[in-house]
Write a protein that holds these residues in place. Structure first.
Motif, PDB file in Angstrom:
ATOM      1  N   LEU A   1      11.994  -0.179 -32.444  1.00 35.97           N
ATOM      2  CA  LEU A   1      11.626   0.867 -33.390  1.00 35.97           C
ATOM      3  C   LEU A   1      11.859   2.269 -32.828  1.00 35.97           C
ATOM      4  O   LEU A   1      11.943   3.240 -33.593  1.00 35.97           O
ATOM      5  CB  LEU A   1      10.157   0.707 -33.808  1.00 35.97           C
ATOM      6  CG  LEU A   1       9.870  -0.513 -34.677  1.00 35.97           C
ATOM      7  CD1 LEU A   1       8.378  -0.687 -34.897  1.00 35.97           C
ATOM      8  CD2 LEU A   1      10.587  -0.399 -36.017  1.00 35.97           C
ATOM      9  N   ILE A   2      11.971   2.382 -31.497  1.00 32.93           N
ATOM     10  CA  ILE A   2      12.304   3.681 -30.895  1.00 32.93           C
ATOM     11  C   ILE A   2      13.683   4.137 -31.374  1.00 32.93           C
ATOM     12  O   ILE A   2      13.925   5.322 -31.623  1.00 32.93           O
ATOM     13  CB  ILE A   2      12.264   3.583 -29.356  1.00 32.93           C
ATOM     14  CG1 ILE A   2      10.839   3.237 -28.894  1.00 32.93           C
ATOM     15  CG2 ILE A   2      12.727   4.888 -28.717  1.00 32.93           C
ATOM     16  CD1 ILE A   2      10.730   2.994 -27.407  1.00 32.93           C
ATOM     17  N   ILE A   3      14.611   3.182 -31.524  1.00 30.06           N
ATOM     18  CA  ILE A   3      15.945   3.493 -32.040  1.00 30.06           C
ATOM     19  C   ILE A   3      15.841   4.049 -33.450  1.00 30.06           C
ATOM     20  O   ILE A   3      16.541   5.016 -33.813  1.00 30.06           O
ATOM     21  CB  ILE A   3      16.834   2.232 -32.032  1.00 30.06           C
ATOM     22  CG1 ILE A   3      17.023   1.727 -30.601  1.00 30.06           C
ATOM     23  CG2 ILE A   3      18.182   2.507 -32.683  1.00 30.06           C
ATOM     24  CD1 ILE A   3      17.793   0.426 -30.518  1.00 30.06           C
ATOM     25  N   ALA A   4      14.953   3.438 -34.247  1.00 28.22           N
ATOM     26  CA  ALA A   4      14.794   3.897 -35.621  1.00 28.22           C
ATOM     27  C   ALA A   4      14.276   5.325 -35.664  1.00 28.22           C
ATOM     28  O   ALA A   4      14.774   6.162 -36.431  1.00 28.22           O
ATOM     29  CB  ALA A   4      13.837   2.960 -36.368  1.00 28.22           C
ATOM     30  N   PHE A   5      13.270   5.644 -34.840  1.00 27.15           N
ATOM     31  CA  PHE A   5      12.697   6.990 -34.838  1.00 27.15           C
ATOM     32  C   PHE A   5      13.714   8.028 -34.377  1.00 27.15           C
ATOM     33  O   PHE A   5      13.847   9.091 -34.982  1.00 27.15           O
ATOM     34  CB  PHE A   5      11.463   7.043 -33.928  1.00 27.15           C
ATOM     35  CG  PHE A   5      10.206   6.567 -34.590  1.00 27.15           C
ATOM     36  CD1 PHE A   5       9.588   7.321 -35.579  1.00 27.15           C
ATOM     37  CD2 PHE A   5       9.640   5.351 -34.238  1.00 27.15           C
ATOM     38  CE1 PHE A   5       8.436   6.875 -36.194  1.00 27.15           C
ATOM     39  CE2 PHE A   5       8.476   4.895 -34.844  1.00 27.15           C
ATOM     40  CZ  PHE A   5       7.874   5.661 -35.827  1.00 27.15           C
TER      41      PHE A   5
ATOM     42  N   VAL B   1      19.046  -2.271 -35.287  1.00 23.84           N
ATOM     43  CA  VAL B   1      20.214  -2.073 -34.438  1.00 23.84           C
ATOM     44  C   VAL B   1      21.492  -2.128 -35.265  1.00 23.84           C
ATOM     45  O   VAL B   1      22.385  -1.286 -35.110  1.00 23.84           O
ATOM     46  CB  VAL B   1      20.252  -3.143 -33.322  1.00 23.84           C
ATOM     47  CG1 VAL B   1      21.472  -2.955 -32.439  1.00 23.84           C
ATOM     48  CG2 VAL B   1      18.974  -3.084 -32.491  1.00 23.84           C
ATOM     49  N   SER B   2      21.597  -3.112 -36.166  1.00 23.51           N
ATOM     50  CA  SER B   2      22.786  -3.261 -37.002  1.00 23.51           C
ATOM     51  C   SER B   2      22.964  -2.056 -37.919  1.00 23.51           C
ATOM     52  O   SER B   2      24.074  -1.546 -38.102  1.00 23.51           O
ATOM     53  CB  SER B   2      22.682  -4.544 -37.841  1.00 23.51           C
ATOM     54  OG  SER B   2      22.568  -5.670 -37.019  1.00 23.51           O
ATOM     55  N   TYR B   3      21.862  -1.604 -38.514  1.00 24.07           N
ATOM     56  CA  TYR B   3      21.917  -0.461 -39.419  1.00 24.07           C
ATOM     57  C   TYR B   3      22.341   0.785 -38.663  1.00 24.07           C
ATOM     58  O   TYR B   3      23.141   1.592 -39.155  1.00 24.07           O
ATOM     59  CB  TYR B   3      20.542  -0.258 -40.064  1.00 24.07           C
ATOM     60  CG  TYR B   3      20.562   0.575 -41.332  1.00 24.07           C
ATOM     61  CD1 TYR B   3      20.875  -0.015 -42.554  1.00 24.07           C
ATOM     62  CD2 TYR B   3      20.257   1.925 -41.318  1.00 24.07           C
ATOM     63  CE1 TYR B   3      20.888   0.726 -43.716  1.00 24.07           C
ATOM     64  CE2 TYR B   3      20.265   2.672 -42.480  1.00 24.07           C
ATOM     65  CZ  TYR B   3      20.574   2.075 -43.675  1.00 24.07           C
ATOM     66  OH  TYR B   3      20.597   2.817 -44.821  1.00 24.07           O
ATOM     67  N   TYR B   4      21.806   0.951 -37.458  1.00 26.52           N
ATOM     68  CA  TYR B   4      22.146   2.109 -36.629  1.00 26.52           C
ATOM     69  C   TYR B   4      23.637   2.097 -36.259  1.00 26.52           C
ATOM     70  O   TYR B   4      24.333   3.113 -36.393  1.00 26.52           O
ATOM     71  CB  TYR B   4      21.289   2.098 -35.361  1.00 26.52           C
ATOM     72  CG  TYR B   4      21.618   3.196 -34.376  1.00 26.52           C
ATOM     73  CD1 TYR B   4      21.201   4.507 -34.596  1.00 26.52           C
ATOM     74  CD2 TYR B   4      22.353   2.922 -33.228  1.00 26.52           C
ATOM     75  CE1 TYR B   4      21.507   5.513 -33.694  1.00 26.52           C
ATOM     76  CE2 TYR B   4      22.663   3.926 -32.323  1.00 26.52           C
ATOM     77  CZ  TYR B   4      22.226   5.216 -32.553  1.00 26.52           C
ATOM     78  OH  TYR B   4      22.543   6.208 -31.674  1.00 26.52           O
TER      79      TYR B   4
END
Length: 339
Positions: free
Chosen positions: A101-105, A185-188
């Motif tokens: 979730l750090i990637i999402a933020f 991860v895929s969305y990013y």
């Protein structure tokens, strides 16, 4: 039809002048979609992929849920006496999502992150309820057993499991959030590479499936290697179905090229003022009529097609438009950022 357009125009105008109401309705719609997404995901896992009844067997789902299944299986191998505690999956699913979730933020957006966190919490809660509340344990076990015995066995479970979990992820992506885990991860990666989401999920999930299969072989509970191989094959089928569902519904990063043939010289400037993309104009001549024409080439996102066609027909109802799907676009291309 005209009345419908007038009503839509009035509603849009009203919401534009009441921005807080518009934002509230958007958040309520996203919340509703997040709840539906979480319930579908938990249902797909508990009924089709990893049912409570151990006689039915399990196959790995990939992503954070697949990683949670690996943790659950690993604990069962190390300490077989804990097999009756179904909360292992729920806790592992939540913990695995925390670092992701750090990637999402940092890499996607605050709104995306908040609703992803909510989705993860709801999936963990729904999975715990489905596996611990007696009513759900009995009813879902009966459904899983009936499907296995009368609905086609592993093949039907793989297909329906892929449909439910794939639909769950696709619904989340549709409202610009996710179910967490590998979806983030895929969305990013899809945003950064400006391509489809499904293929990145496939790459990551392949490794998870391979690891799960190895652990199933290690966890020798009287099953032969044929059972492990069967679970592996149907896990791959499940993954492919889920990927197809996600890419079919999630069109955010899909691009198309428009070839617009028109007599109106003002159409290119009109489109540039309304659409956040550039265009190339080429002079042409009708082969039959011999009249002068202009050909406009423009690349847009799939979700913008309906609006762009409407704009074209407003200025030139006799224009001819060709639509071509694109595999990839290189160069500068504007994509609306995720909130």
């Amino acid at each position: 039809m005209a009345k419908k357009r007038t009503l839509q125009s009035k509603i849009s105008s009203f919401l534009y002048n009441h921005i807080w109401l518009k934002m509230t309705l958007e958040y309520m719609a996203t919340l509703f979609a997040t709840i539906i997404s979480a319930v579908l995901f938990a249902f797909g896992i508990c009924v089709f992929c990893s049912p409570s009844n151990p006689e039915l067997g399990s196959f790995v789902t990939g992503g954070a849920s697949g990683a949670a299944q690996i943790v659950e299986l690993l604990i069962n191998i190390i300490a077989p006496s804990t097999k009756e505690y179904h909360f292992i999956y729920s806790v592992a699913f939540a913990l695995i999502n925390l670092p992701i979730l750090i990637i999402a933020f940092k890499g996607i957006g605050l709104r995306f992150s908040l609703f992803t966190v909510l989705n993860v919490i709801l999936v963990s809660g729904a999975t715990y309820v489905f596996r611990n509340v007696p009513f759900f344990i009995n009813e879902l076990s009966k459904l899983a057993m009936y499907i296995s015995l009368h609905g086609g066995g592993y093949i039907s479970r793989a297909l329906f499991g892929g449909v439910f979990t794939g639909l769950s992820s696709a619904i989340a992506f549709k409202v610009e959030t996710s179910t967490g885990g590998i979806d983030v991860v895929s969305y990013y990666l899809a945003l950064k590479k400006s391509t489809s989401v499904g293929k990145y999920s496939t790459y990551i999930n392949s490794g998870i499936i391979a690891l799960y299969t190895i652990l199933v072989l290690i966890d020798n509970r009287g099953d032969s290697w044929e059972v492990s191989a069967t679970c592996l094959l149907y896990s791959v089928m499940y993954m492919l179905v889920a990927m197809l569902i996600i890419d079919f519904i999630n069109v955010r990063n899909k691009k198309i090229q428009l070839q617009i043939i028109t007599k109106n010289p003002d159409l290119p400037n009109y489109l540039l003022a309304q659409v956040p993309h550039g265009a190339t104009v080429v002079k042409g001549k009708g082969a039959f009529s011999g009249e002068e024409r202009i050909v406009i080439y423009m690349v847009i996102q799939s979700l913008e097609l309906k609006n762009v066609i409407k704009l074209i027909k407003e200025l030139d109802k006799d224009s001819f438009v060709g639509v071509t799907s694109l595999q990839q676009v290189y160069g500068r291309f504007f994509i609306k950022p995720v909130k």
